[in-house]
Design an enzyme around this catalytic site. Sequence first.
Site, mmCIF file in Angstrom:
data_model
loop_
_atom_site.group_PDB
_atom_site.id
_atom_site.type_symbol
_atom_site.label_atom_id
_atom_site.label_comp_id
_atom_site.label_asym_id
_atom_site.label_seq_id
_atom_site.Cartn_x
_atom_site.Cartn_y
_atom_site.Cartn_z
ATOM 1 N N HIS A 88 -10.581 -23.050 -62.172
ATOM 2 C CA HIS A 88 -10.700 -22.995 -60.713
ATOM 3 C C HIS A 88 -11.316 -21.700 -60.191
ATOM 4 O O HIS A 88 -11.992 -21.710 -59.161
ATOM 5 C CB HIS A 88 -9.323 -23.168 -60.057
ATOM 6 C CG HIS A 88 -8.798 -24.569 -60.128
ATOM 7 N ND1 HIS A 88 -7.779 -25.043 -59.329
ATOM 8 C CD2 HIS A 88 -9.152 -25.620 -60.931
ATOM 9 C CE1 HIS A 88 -7.524 -26.310 -59.613
ATOM 10 N NE2 HIS A 88 -8.328 -26.679 -60.593
ATOM 11 N N ASP A 121 -5.364 0.983 -71.912
ATOM 12 C CA ASP A 121 -4.983 2.386 -71.750
ATOM 13 C C ASP A 121 -3.958 2.678 -72.844
ATOM 14 O O ASP A 121 -3.775 1.859 -73.773
ATOM 15 C CB ASP A 121 -4.486 2.695 -70.322
ATOM 16 C CG ASP A 121 -3.137 2.074 -70.002
ATOM 17 O OD1 ASP A 121 -2.602 1.313 -70.849
ATOM 18 O OD2 ASP A 121 -2.607 2.336 -68.908
ATOM 19 N N HIS A 122 -3.252 3.804 -72.764
ATOM 20 C CA HIS A 122 -2.275 4.155 -73.797
ATOM 21 C C HIS A 122 -1.126 3.152 -73.852
ATOM 22 O O HIS A 122 -0.552 2.911 -74.901
ATOM 23 C CB HIS A 122 -1.725 5.568 -73.556
ATOM 24 C CG HIS A 122 -1.191 5.761 -72.176
ATOM 25 N ND1 HIS A 122 -2.035 5.923 -71.086
ATOM 26 C CD2 HIS A 122 0.071 5.786 -71.696
ATOM 27 C CE1 HIS A 122 -1.283 6.055 -70.005
ATOM 28 N NE2 HIS A 122 -0.018 5.962 -70.337
ATOM 29 N N ARG A 172 -16.066 -28.401 -56.085
ATOM 30 C CA ARG A 172 -15.494 -27.813 -54.876
ATOM 31 C C ARG A 172 -15.074 -26.363 -55.078
ATOM 32 O O ARG A 172 -14.925 -25.616 -54.116
ATOM 33 C CB ARG A 172 -14.294 -28.635 -54.387
ATOM 34 C CG ARG A 172 -13.082 -28.581 -55.300
ATOM 35 C CD ARG A 172 -11.999 -29.543 -54.856
ATOM 36 N NE ARG A 172 -10.774 -29.403 -55.624
ATOM 37 C CZ ARG A 172 -10.564 -29.982 -56.807
ATOM 38 N NH1 ARG A 172 -11.526 -30.707 -57.366
ATOM 39 N NH2 ARG A 172 -9.419 -29.814 -57.427
ATOM 40 N N HIS A 173 -14.882 -25.974 -56.343
ATOM 41 C CA HIS A 173 -14.431 -24.598 -56.626
ATOM 42 C C HIS A 173 -15.566 -23.585 -56.493
ATOM 43 O O HIS A 173 -15.312 -22.404 -56.300
ATOM 44 C CB HIS A 173 -13.825 -24.522 -58.024
ATOM 45 C CG HIS A 173 -12.690 -25.478 -58.214
ATOM 46 N ND1 HIS A 173 -11.498 -25.354 -57.541
ATOM 47 C CD2 HIS A 173 -12.607 -26.612 -58.958
ATOM 48 C CE1 HIS A 173 -10.705 -26.358 -57.888
ATOM 49 N NE2 HIS A 173 -11.346 -27.132 -58.741
ATOM 50 N N CYS A 191 -2.976 -2.970 -69.992
ATOM 51 C CA CYS A 191 -2.264 -1.725 -69.685
ATOM 52 C C CYS A 191 -0.763 -2.056 -69.753
ATOM 53 O O CYS A 191 -0.380 -3.047 -70.374
ATOM 54 C CB CYS A 191 -2.703 -1.136 -68.343
ATOM 55 S SG CYS A 191 -2.410 -2.156 -66.891
ATOM 56 N N GLY A 192 0.078 -1.248 -69.150
ATOM 57 C CA GLY A 192 1.513 -1.493 -69.245
ATOM 58 C C GLY A 192 1.920 -2.798 -68.583
ATOM 59 O O GLY A 192 2.651 -3.607 -69.157
ATOM 60 N N THR A 193 1.459 -2.993 -67.365
ATOM 61 C CA THR A 193 1.795 -4.212 -66.609
ATOM 62 C C THR A 193 0.607 -5.157 -66.442
ATOM 63 O O THR A 193 0.797 -6.314 -66.059
ATOM 64 C CB THR A 193 2.250 -3.841 -65.186
ATOM 65 O OG1 THR A 193 1.175 -3.131 -64.553
ATOM 66 C CG2 THR A 193 3.499 -2.973 -65.204
ATOM 67 N N GLY A 194 -0.603 -4.649 -66.634
ATOM 68 C CA GLY A 194 -1.814 -5.413 -66.336
ATOM 69 C C GLY A 194 -2.251 -5.257 -64.886
ATOM 70 O O GLY A 194 -3.373 -5.635 -64.525
ATOM 71 N N ILE A 195 -1.386 -4.695 -64.071
ATOM 72 C CA ILE A 195 -1.683 -4.605 -62.632
ATOM 73 C C ILE A 195 -2.789 -3.589 -62.351
ATOM 74 O O ILE A 195 -3.772 -3.901 -61.657
ATOM 75 C CB ILE A 195 -0.412 -4.239 -61.832
ATOM 76 C CG1 ILE A 195 0.627 -5.350 -61.951
ATOM 77 C CG2 ILE A 195 -0.763 -3.999 -60.359
ATOM 78 C CD1 ILE A 195 1.995 -4.972 -61.365
HETATM 79 C C1 RB5 Z 1 1.010 3.701 -67.566
HETATM 80 O O1 RB5 Z 1 2.271 4.278 -67.609
HETATM 81 C C2 RB5 Z 1 1.004 2.517 -66.596
HETATM 82 O O2 RB5 Z 1 1.150 2.974 -65.292
HETATM 83 C C3 RB5 Z 1 -0.246 1.696 -66.747
HETATM 84 O O3 RB5 Z 1 -0.390 1.299 -68.073
HETATM 85 C C4 RB5 Z 1 -0.303 0.412 -65.954
HETATM 86 O O4 RB5 Z 1 0.851 -0.358 -66.144
HETATM 87 C C5 RB5 Z 1 -0.683 0.518 -64.547
HETATM 88 O O5 RB5 Z 1 -0.799 -0.461 -63.820
#
Ligand code: RB5
Length: 142
Positions: free
Chosen positions: A98, A8-9, A132-133, A65-69
């Site tokens: 694994h 993303d950005h 096993r995995h 992305c910013g956090t990858g989350i």
């Molecule tokens: C963008 O500001 C941010 O929310 C996105 O890149 C990401 O970290 C979401 O999980």
Amino acid sequence: MKYYIATDHAGFAIKKDVINILQSLGHEVEDLGPSSKTRVDYPDYAHLLCSKVLEDSGSFGVLICGTGIGMSLAANRHKGIRAALVHDSYTAKMAREHNDANVICFGQRVVGVGVIESILESWSKSEFLGSRHTKRVEKIEL
Ligand code: RB5
């Protein structure tokens, strides 16, 4: 190996470096965008990339992305996608050996290019161990 990459950005600025790292490891890379740092919604790019990985058997995906989350949450809604949010090379190795992860996610605001390089080296030389995995990975799908 064939890799698809999307951001993303908040992951855009590092994308070219990550493409170079993947290519230097001998991989073919297809950039699915975005093509500028204009604000976009990470699920749009996660879903696009996962569709490509699922259509192209044996391929892998990189999402940033910013956090990858957000990218990992969206990617893991796809049956057949096992997306791992990774911050270190040991976890990258385990994600392949694994968990048979086929998508790797990074947070540009969390890890730098040097760490991503060591993570991708570790990920690239690791293979799913099966055994096993296998049944555990199969049990992930509902
Ligand atoms: C963008 O500001 C941010 O929310 C996105 O890149 C990401 O970290 C979401 O999980």
